[in-house]
Write a protein that holds these residues in place. Structure first.
Motif, PDB file in Angstrom:
ATOM      1  N   ALA A 192     -20.340 -14.446 -11.645  1.00 56.74           N
ATOM      2  CA  ALA A 192     -20.876 -14.237 -12.698  1.00 56.74           C
ATOM      3  C   ALA A 192     -22.056 -13.736 -12.777  1.00 56.74           C
ATOM      4  O   ALA A 192     -22.706 -12.664 -11.576  1.00 56.74           O
ATOM      5  N   ASP A 193     -22.874 -12.864 -14.005  1.00 56.27           N
ATOM      6  CA  ASP A 193     -23.699 -11.718 -13.633  1.00 56.27           C
ATOM      7  C   ASP A 193     -25.370 -12.779 -14.004  1.00 56.27           C
ATOM      8  O   ASP A 193     -25.154 -13.075 -15.271  1.00 56.27           O
ATOM      9  N   HIS A 194     -26.727 -12.195 -13.573  1.00 55.03           N
ATOM     10  CA  HIS A 194     -27.520 -13.177 -13.798  1.00 55.03           C
ATOM     11  C   HIS A 194     -29.016 -11.935 -14.503  1.00 55.03           C
ATOM     12  O   HIS A 194     -28.477 -10.567 -13.352  1.00 55.03           O
ATOM     13  N   VAL A 195     -29.340 -12.689 -15.292  1.00 57.09           N
ATOM     14  CA  VAL A 195     -30.570 -11.597 -15.546  1.00 57.09           C
ATOM     15  C   VAL A 195     -32.064 -11.711 -14.831  1.00 57.09           C
ATOM     16  O   VAL A 195     -31.735 -12.998 -14.075  1.00 57.09           O
ATOM     17  N   ARG A 247     -33.563  -8.399 -17.532  1.00 63.36           N
ATOM     18  CA  ARG A 247     -32.347  -7.389 -16.830  1.00 63.36           C
ATOM     19  C   ARG A 247     -31.300  -7.726 -16.608  1.00 63.36           C
ATOM     20  O   ARG A 247     -31.454  -8.665 -15.248  1.00 63.36           O
ATOM     21  N   PRO A 248     -29.997  -7.283 -16.086  1.00 64.42           N
ATOM     22  CA  PRO A 248     -29.070  -7.940 -15.257  1.00 64.42           C
ATOM     23  C   PRO A 248     -29.779  -7.171 -13.713  1.00 64.42           C
ATOM     24  O   PRO A 248     -29.871  -6.173 -13.773  1.00 64.42           O
ATOM     25  N   ARG A 249     -29.440  -8.399 -13.088  1.00 64.66           N
ATOM     26  CA  ARG A 249     -30.282  -8.427 -11.777  1.00 64.66           C
ATOM     27  C   ARG A 249     -29.340  -8.391 -10.590  1.00 64.66           C
ATOM     28  O   ARG A 249     -28.856  -7.598  -9.884  1.00 64.66           O
ATOM     29  N   PHE A 250     -27.748  -9.330 -10.913  1.00 61.59           N
ATOM     30  CA  PHE A 250     -27.816 -10.120  -9.951  1.00 61.59           C
ATOM     31  C   PHE A 250     -26.490 -10.558 -10.179  1.00 61.59           C
ATOM     32  O   PHE A 250     -25.996 -11.147 -11.088  1.00 61.59           O
ATOM     33  N   ALA A 251     -25.753 -10.293  -8.993  1.00 59.04           N
ATOM     34  CA  ALA A 251     -24.156 -11.018  -9.185  1.00 59.04           C
ATOM     35  C   ALA A 251     -23.560 -11.772  -8.091  1.00 59.04           C
ATOM     36  O   ALA A 251     -23.745 -11.938  -7.076  1.00 59.04           O
TER      37      ALA A 251
END
Ligand SMILES: C[S@@+](CC[C@H](N)C(=O)[O-])C[C@H]1O[C@@H](n2cnc3c(N)ncnc32)[C@H](O)[C@@H]1O
Length: 306
Positions: A270-273, A278-282
């Motif tokens: 998953a990817d997280h903001v 803003r997209p910041r960590f996976a």
């Protein structure tokens, strides 16, 4: 000379920092004033008058900040989670963006007792030490390649241990080393990492370009040079059901999840903001299910990695 209103000195500081193009002139003026006076920022209104040497000390710091020396180099500290770490020249300043990575990691450990945690690319030790503070039962290991950064991490680790936190184990090492932390293979319940991830050539504000170590910021033309090694090493360190969380550039919302998804033993990618959206960590989790061997091409070596 007579005592002077602190409020006027802060207003003047704000004006100087605004003219210098500092992004948050009021906040920085107040934080520098609080640092000089020696009170938390929210208590500044309780300090109506200050002596002339205090005004002069503030003026000196403000003029350095106006030359775009990072605020944290002037105050000497940066926050992460519930702790502060010492920072200065030669080490990356921990960012508020990484708070969401830390919070995700702590949530992933809920219900697990005495987890083994690894922080790759630890810099000042901020993430590792904040995690050890929040989870005294965790056994936290942290790796850093740069000797100057590692000396800041040592200093911070000693300070946190002296304050009563469970000691963190520090290593000098490179995430690209296939033997890194070999004794911990398959044991980590959580791998956290805020690596360098900015594509070379990206324009940056002077605070970053002139004061963060380049090796802490840039990672090849696409910004993925270190992350691809972190995915490989982090996957090897994870135990079944363990989680990995990797901070990335806001242009990497597809690329980093794809690197994780390419590992057959990882699932729930998953990817997280971040707090600014803003997209910041996976993130991903090491599967607890048996992994199929995958397609084998005659004449080709089988895939050597997990
Ligand atoms: C963006 S900074 C993050 C530091 C810290 N995790 C934080 O959030 O404040 C990245 C750190 O990774 C270190 N680093 C860069 N390449 C590395 C490598 N190949 N192996 C280990 N550490 C590395 C840098 O020296 C730097 O301290």
């Amino acid at each position: 000379m007579s005592r002077q209103p602190l409020r006027l000195a802060v207003l003047e500081a704000q004006r100087v920092l605004t003219d210098a193009g500092v992004a948050s002139p009021r906040v920085d003026a107040e934080l520098l004033a609080a640092h000089v006076v020696g009170v938390p920022r929210e208590r500044l209104p309780m300090v109506p008058l200050v002596d002339p040497p205090v005004v002069e000390a503030l003026r000196v710091l403000v003029s350095q900040r106006a030359q775009r020396v990072p605020l944290q180099h002037l105050t000497g500290t940066a926050a992460m989670g519930a702790i502060e770490v010492a920072v200065g020249p030669g080490v990356f300043i921990p960012r508020p963006e990484s708070e969401t990575l830390l919070a995700w990691g702590l949530a992933a450990l809920q219900g697990v007792t005495q987890p083994l945690v690894v922080d790759l690319c630890t810099g000042s030790g901020a993430l590792a030490l904040a995690l050890a503070h929040a989870r005294p039962d965790a056994q936290v290991h942290a790796v850093e390649r740069d000797p100057v950064a590692l000396s800041w991490a040592r200093r911070n680790a000693e300070a946190r241990a002296a304050a009563g936190d469970t000691p963190v184990v520090l290593y000098a090492g490179d995430v690209a080393d296939p033997g890194l932390l070999g004794a911990l293979d398959g044991m980590a319940y959580l791998v956290l990492c805020n690596p360098p991830y900015v594509p070379v050539g990206t324009p940056l504000p002077p605070e970053v370009a002139l004061h963060d170590p380049p090796a802490a910021v840039f990672a090849g033309h696409d910004g993925l040079a270190v992350i691809s090694e972190v995915v490989r090493t982090g996957t090897r360190l994870l135990r079944e059901g363990g989680s990995i969380a990797i901070e990335h550039d806001d242009s990497h919302a597809v690329a980093v999840p794809a690197l994780l998804a390419a590992r057959r033993v990882l699932t729930d990618v998953a990817d997280h903001v971040d707090l600014a959206g803003r997209p910041r960590f996976a993130t991903a989790r090491r599967t607890t299910l048996p992994v199929s061997p995958g397609p084998v091409s005659p004449g080709l070596p089988s895939r050597p990695e997990p």
